[in-house]
Design a protein around this motif. Structure first.
Motif, PDB file in Angstrom:
ATOM      1  N   GLN A   8       6.274   0.032   2.820  1.00 35.74           N
ATOM      2  CA  GLN A   8       5.981  -1.512   2.943  1.00 35.74           C
ATOM      3  C   GLN A   8       6.780  -2.121   1.804  1.00 35.74           C
ATOM      4  O   GLN A   8       7.078  -3.316   1.997  1.00 35.74           O
ATOM      5  CB  GLN A   8       4.474  -1.644   2.682  1.00 35.74           C
ATOM      6  N   ARG A  49       4.640  -4.827  10.463  1.00 35.54           N
ATOM      7  CA  ARG A  49       4.948  -3.072  10.143  1.00 35.54           C
ATOM      8  C   ARG A  49       5.715  -2.593  11.419  1.00 35.54           C
ATOM      9  O   ARG A  49       6.542  -1.593  11.110  1.00 35.54           O
ATOM     10  CB  ARG A  49       3.684  -2.536   9.980  1.00 35.54           C
ATOM     11  N   ARG A 109      15.573   8.392   7.274  1.00 36.21           N
ATOM     12  CA  ARG A 109      15.968   8.619   8.430  1.00 36.21           C
ATOM     13  C   ARG A 109      17.427   9.101   8.427  1.00 36.21           C
ATOM     14  O   ARG A 109      18.110   8.722   7.350  1.00 36.21           O
ATOM     15  CB  ARG A 109      15.978   7.107   8.926  1.00 36.21           C
ATOM     16  N   PRO A 110      17.875   9.504   9.589  1.00 31.90           N
ATOM     17  CA  PRO A 110      19.610   9.795   9.484  1.00 31.90           C
ATOM     18  C   PRO A 110      20.131   8.536   9.472  1.00 31.90           C
ATOM     19  O   PRO A 110      19.615   7.435   9.660  1.00 31.90           O
ATOM     20  CB  PRO A 110      19.624  10.459  10.778  1.00 31.90           C
ATOM     21  N   PRO A 111      21.511   8.313   8.723  1.00 30.59           N
ATOM     22  CA  PRO A 111      22.173   9.521   8.412  1.00 30.59           C
ATOM     23  C   PRO A 111      21.681   9.740   6.558  1.00 30.59           C
ATOM     24  O   PRO A 111      21.622   8.768   6.199  1.00 30.59           O
ATOM     25  CB  PRO A 111      23.754   8.903   8.397  1.00 30.59           C
ATOM     26  N   ARG A 159       9.877   6.950   4.172  1.00 33.02           N
ATOM     27  CA  ARG A 159      10.196   7.153   5.366  1.00 33.02           C
ATOM     28  C   ARG A 159      11.741   7.367   5.443  1.00 33.02           C
ATOM     29  O   ARG A 159      12.331   6.601   5.587  1.00 33.02           O
ATOM     30  CB  ARG A 159       9.489   6.367   6.743  1.00 33.02           C
ATOM     31  N   HIS A 197       0.153  -2.814   8.794  1.00 33.44           N
ATOM     32  CA  HIS A 197      -0.076  -3.936   7.994  1.00 33.44           C
ATOM     33  C   HIS A 197       1.021  -5.085   8.566  1.00 33.44           C
ATOM     34  O   HIS A 197       1.436  -4.713   9.508  1.00 33.44           O
ATOM     35  CB  HIS A 197       0.413  -3.973   6.263  1.00 33.44           C
ATOM     36  N   GLN A 237      26.551  -6.936   4.573  1.00 27.83           N
ATOM     37  CA  GLN A 237      26.434  -5.807   5.204  1.00 27.83           C
ATOM     38  C   GLN A 237      26.535  -6.211   6.666  1.00 27.83           C
ATOM     39  O   GLN A 237      26.020  -7.279   7.054  1.00 27.83           O
ATOM     40  CB  GLN A 237      24.838  -5.332   4.781  1.00 27.83           C
ATOM     41  N   TRP A 280      11.042  -9.830   8.618  1.00 26.64           N
ATOM     42  CA  TRP A 280       9.898  -9.582   7.979  1.00 26.64           C
ATOM     43  C   TRP A 280       9.498 -10.853   6.995  1.00 26.64           C
ATOM     44  O   TRP A 280       8.190 -11.091   7.016  1.00 26.64           O
ATOM     45  CB  TRP A 280      10.141  -8.605   6.722  1.00 26.64           C
ATOM     46  N   GLU A 296      -5.972  -6.418   7.309  1.00 24.02           N
ATOM     47  CA  GLU A 296      -5.166  -5.402   7.487  1.00 24.02           C
ATOM     48  C   GLU A 296      -5.751  -3.830   7.690  1.00 24.02           C
ATOM     49  O   GLU A 296      -6.873  -3.984   7.249  1.00 24.02           O
ATOM     50  CB  GLU A 296      -3.961  -5.299   6.644  1.00 24.02           C
ATOM     51  N   CYS A 336      19.645   3.958   9.010  1.00 19.25           N
ATOM     52  CA  CYS A 336      19.586   3.772  10.495  1.00 19.25           C
ATOM     53  C   CYS A 336      18.056   3.611  10.763  1.00 19.25           C
ATOM     54  O   CYS A 336      17.321   4.378   9.980  1.00 19.25           O
ATOM     55  CB  CYS A 336      20.250   4.574  11.342  1.00 19.25           C
ATOM     56  N   SER A 379      10.098  -3.836   2.297  1.00 20.82           N
ATOM     57  CA  SER A 379      10.305  -5.164   2.814  1.00 20.82           C
ATOM     58  C   SER A 379       9.929  -6.421   1.762  1.00 20.82           C
ATOM     59  O   SER A 379      10.567  -7.372   1.642  1.00 20.82           O
ATOM     60  CB  SER A 379       9.300  -5.668   4.321  1.00 20.82           C
ATOM     61  N   ARG A 398       5.767 -13.109   7.622  1.00 20.14           N
ATOM     62  CA  ARG A 398       4.919 -13.228   6.382  1.00 20.14           C
ATOM     63  C   ARG A 398       4.759 -14.693   6.133  1.00 20.14           C
ATOM     64  O   ARG A 398       3.638 -15.120   5.904  1.00 20.14           O
ATOM     65  CB  ARG A 398       5.847 -12.634   5.177  1.00 20.14           C
ATOM     66  N   SER A 446       0.957  -1.109  -0.210  1.00 20.18           N
ATOM     67  CA  SER A 446       0.097   0.073   0.243  1.00 20.18           C
ATOM     68  C   SER A 446       0.948   1.408  -0.049  1.00 20.18           C
ATOM     69  O   SER A 446       0.355   2.321   0.046  1.00 20.18           O
ATOM     70  CB  SER A 446      -0.886  -0.142   1.222  1.00 20.18           C
TER      71      SER A 446
END
Ligand SMILES: Cc1cc2nc3c(=O)[nH]c(=O)nc-3n(C[C@H](O)[C@H](O)[C@H](O)COP(=O)(O)OP(=O)(O)OC[C@H]3O[C@@H](n4cnc5c(N)ncnc54)[C@H](O)[C@@H]3O)c2cc1C
Lengths: 461, 372
Positions: free
Chosen positions: A399, B43, A441-443, A439, B40, B260, B154, B173, B307, A402, B158, A395
């Motif tokens: 999301q 989330r 975010r820092p850095p 959304r 959702h 990573q 995640w 949801e 982050c 992920s 799921r 949506s």
């Protein structure tokens, strides 16, 4: 103890420099941070260095050199400049964190002015990730900082900066193979109506018209092109498009410069959790500010093109207005002066509706129709990869992360955010406004583990 | 739109790992289940956590539950199929790098022995070095658990959600529960998508669970919400075969299959429950970065590219609440205090046990809702 400043300015382009000059008139203790090694921002890039050999640089015009006065006045002001400083976080308490030459620092500000300018809109046309393809802005920076360019390049796209850069390229003596313009051949009626307010800025209007006319006369110019694609296996080899008569054309070249306008650089303002709004006219997010440029957090101001793309002259005024307001809050200035400045700035916005209308990016530059075109460069995701993920029931952009990791790489969505937002909006038949952006975010700029590990709060700055 | 047929046997509030795993086991055992989730699936904490799947270093009271969960993780494939590939078992090492850490380690070794647990194994310094050839700081040894590891959180959540659906559960949801009331042995849930009725309600609403329970008439649970933070770096060549912790310090460190590094370790920023947002204050991760760079100098030059934080509910004793509420038919599972991801599968099973009136497979005394 952290070093305290009355004002920390981020970005030393026209908005940041004019703000700093103005602030020093009010005796504000000011720190200016910029990630370049010298002042100037994008428009006046390299201005102090270039000024020493003006005669060798015939491609730079009066508009560019007018930046020298500003830069000079700035160097004489009491503001302290820290070049090569990358700001990676601002907190609500107005602490500013940045790295400079491998070391992280923190300063405390009473007020902050974000003047980080604009960036080029993502341009996901087919083949845009091939080596040999570069944004027009990047090509222009090479020209300004190193007089470096190449013969036989093709320019594709549109927008004011597009024409300016082509002009400069030609004046610098480089041979251009073709200009592929996506903007309309004839100005539609609505465009003429919008030139009426634009007459408040006659110099810009006529200069723009002159450039456009000059370029249009050239034999290598193609107007109102559609379906631009870049072909090549390991690097760009050719560019094809449909011309105004509907014929398919192919031009072979290994250097392609693309551009579809600029948008505010919102990574810092979004990561600071300032409120933003969607601007349907310029097709971008803008921080919400009052008439003085103050954001949704008291004492954090925004000036220049990070507010919305209005150009260098408007940026100079918006920098001054913010300072005037900050000084007023600290009881140092007169309100009437601020209002006069607001009027001046307002005049500098007059041409924008016209330009925004004329150079609205075509749909297929906002969203390619070819499924294999890469959208998220960091994670190498094609349009099909992203569509498939969206169809699983996504949506919003967050999301989506992920489902397919789109936008999770080091560019933090700068090169894919708007495209992805649009794909989701189209899929659900929703407005982009409602879908929203990543959304952030820092850095907002990468820093190393060691830089963060050695951050100290009390080094003198 | 038709409001869904409103009579359900069990409604699970919250689509995190605990809600989805509970729904999965209930549906698998033939119950009629609906999960209602205000945002959702995954989330919040369950989708963005560090993915540490560790039995190591658990509170003694939590060990039986954690070990039971580990058994489920090991055969996760038979429950959630391909999604189980998101679990990467390796080993977990929690090293001592100072006297204090060593003392903590010795005390813990003693306590574990006394309680009869032998899943944590003490390695001396040279064994630690053998296990971690790229280690660049001397240690006093450390605890090892073979088979602990990390997962992409995640995908695991799921997997449980899909599994639950396959057994017939419904997952709704964008459906916030804002009222919860018991009348004549029936629970009424007021939601964004109408009123739902249920015989049983399982409260897996994470950091929001205590407020929800309180407004339904339960005693106020001392739950506080925070936003623990994590950072991830660019990809680097593989140097770290295990998940790393440090006794007495805030560090959790791992290297993903992408190369990573994920660095965190309990440093938490503030959370805003009504706005669904957690703060990110990168400088607060400084100590974790210092430790990571000291333990493996190869990490020093890795660039931190992102982050984030997730909203988690904490209890004063850092133990969850798992058990029957004061009112009949209401069962709680929340307050996992930043280490609930690994517990997810077993919590799903025991909450299903409680709903079905069966004896839970591990003792839950330490987690009683009325212990405060
Ligand atoms: C950054 C971070 C790192 C972590 N690292 C680890 C780790 O390495 N290992 C580990 O084991 N654990 C870790 N944890 C802890 C673990 O993530 C949590 O304990 C666990 O995910 C909690 O799951 P949950 O299902 O109880 O809660 P959540 O995942 O928060 O799910 C609760 C759900 O309920 C929904 N909800 C709330 N109120 C309502 C309502 N009124 N109506 C409808 N829906 C509602 C919420 O939207 C939410 O989706 C970490 C947590 C964080 C935040």
């Amino acid at each position: 103890m952290k070093t305290n400043f009355d004002l920390v300015i981020i970005g030393a382009g026209p908005a940041g420099m004019s703000a700093a000059i103005h602030a020093s008139k009010f005796d504000m203790k000011t720190l200016v941070l910029d990630d370049q090694f010298a002042v100037g921002g994008q428009v006046y890039r390299h201005i102090l260095q270039n000024n020493n050999n003006r005669t060798d640089l015939p491609f730079l015009d009066e508009d560019y050199w007018s930046g020298h006065n500003l830069a000079h006045e700035f160097s004489c002001s009491s503001a302290q400049l820290r070049p090569e400083s990358r700001v990676w976080q601002i907190t609500k308490n107005k602490e500013v964190f940045f790295t400079q030459k491998g070391k992280a620092h923190c300063v405390q500000a009473k007020a902050i002015l974000i003047a980080t300018g604009a960036m080029e809109r993502p341009m996901p046309v087919k083949g845009w990730t091939l080596p040999g393809v570069m944004s027009v802005g990047a090509a222009q920076i090479l020209l300004k900082t190193a007089q470096s360019g190449t013969d036989g390049a093709v320019f594709a796209g549109s927008g004011p900066l597009f024409y300016l850069a082509i002009q400069q390229y030609l004046r610098a003596g480089f041979e251009i193979k073709a200009v592929i313009d996506t903007s309309p051949k004839k100005i539609p009626l609505m465009g003429y109506i919008l030139t009426i307010p634009a007459l408040l800025q006659p110099n810009l209007l006529f200069k723009g018209a002159r450039w456009r006319a000059e370029i249009r006369k050239k034999p290598f110019y193609f107007s109102e092109v559609k379906s631009v694609r870049i072909n090549g296996k390991d690097f760009a080899e050719s560019l094809c498009f449909t011309d105004v008569e509907g014929r398919k054309q192919t031009i072979s070249t290994s250097h392609i410069f693309i551009h579809q306008g600029v948008i505010p650089n919102i990574n810092l303002t979004m990561a600071t959790e300032l409120e933003h709004r969607w601007c349907g006219r310029q097709l971008c997010w803008k921080p919400k500010v009052d008439m003085f440029g103050e954001s949704s957090i008291d004492g954090i101001f925004i000036a220049g093109d990070s507010l919305g793309v209005f150009g260098a002259e408007a940026a100079v005024f918006s920098g001054k207005i913010a300072i005037q307001r900050i000084a007023a809050n600290a009881k140092r200035s007169a309100a009437i002066k601020t209002l006069v400045l607001c009027l001046y700035r307002w005049r500098q916005l007059a041409i924008r509706p016209f330009l925004d209308y004329l150079f609205k990016p075509p749909e297929d530059w906002l969203l390619p129709d070819d499924d294999t075109t890469v959208i998220c460069r960091c994670e190498s995701l094609s349009k099909a990869d992203i569509s498939n993920a969206i169809e699983l029931g996504v949506s919003g952009p967050n999301q989506l992360k992920s489902f397919c990791r789109a936008g999770m790489g080091r560019c933090q969505g700068r090169l894919c955010g708007l495209t992805i937002q649009k794909m989701i909006a189209n899929h659900h038949g929703q407005s982009e406004d409602k879908v929203g952006y990543f959304r952030l975010r820092p850095p907002i700029r990468p820093l190393t583990v060691l830089e963060l590990a050695t951050l100290s709060n009390d080094d003198p700055v | 739109m038709m409001i869904p047929s409103n009579r359900n046997k069990v409604i699970v509030i919250g689509g995190g790992i605990h809600g989805c795993a509970t729904a999965y086991f209930l549906a698998k055992r033939g119950q009629t289940v609906t999960v209602v989730e205000k945002d959702h699936i995954a989330r919040h904490a369950s989708g963005v956590n560090a993915g540490g799947v560790r039995t190591l270093g658990r509170d003694l009271a939590e060990i039986p539950l954690s070990l039971a969960s580990m058994d489920l993780w090991k055969k996760l494939h038979s429950e959630i199929g391909v999604y189980a590939q998101a679990f990467h078992p390796s080993f977990y090492l929690k090293v001592a790098i100072d006297e204090e850490g060593y003392a903590l380690g010795s005390a813990r070794a003693e306590a574990l022995k006394h309680a009869g647990y032998n899943h944590e194994f003490w390695l001396d310094a040279s064994d630690v070095q053998d296990r971690l050839p790229k280690l660049t700081t001397p240690t006093y040894g450390g605890f090892l658990v073979e088979g602990d590891g990390w997962a992409r959180p995640w995908l695991i959540v799921r997997g449980f959600a899909q599994g639950a659906r396959q057994y017939g559960a419904e997952i709704i949801e964008k459906c916030n529960v804002f009222g919860l009331e018991l009348r004549q042995n029936c629970w009424y849930l007021k939601t964004d998508k109408g009123v739902f009725e249920a015989d049983y309600v399982v409260n897996c609403a994470g950091a929001w669970a205590a407020d929800l329970a309180f407004q339904s008439g339960e005693p106020k649970a001392p739950l506080s919400a925070y936003a623990p933070m994590l950072a991830v770096t660019e990809s680097k060549p593989p140097i770290l075969p295990a998940v790393i912790g440090v006794l007495g310090h805030t560090l959790s460190l791992k290297q993903l299959d992408t190369g990573q590094f994920v660095i965190g370790g309990g440093v938490r920023a503030s959370a805003n429950l009504s706005e669904n947002s957690g703060e990110v204050v990168l400088p607060e991760l400084r100590e974790s970065m210092q430790l990571a760079a000291r333990l493996f100098s190869d990490i020093s030059n890795a660039q931190i590219i992102r982050c984030w934080s997730g909203i988690e509910g904490y209890m004063p004793d850092n133990l969850p609440i798992i058990g029957h509420g004061k009112q009949p038919g209401l069962i709680h599972g929340f307050g996992f205090s930043a280490h609930g991801f690994q517990l997810g599968p077993a919590v799903g099973e025991v909450l299903a046990d409680l709903v079905m009136g069966q004896q839970p497979r591990v003792p839950l005394d330490a987690f009683r809702p009325d212990r405060f």
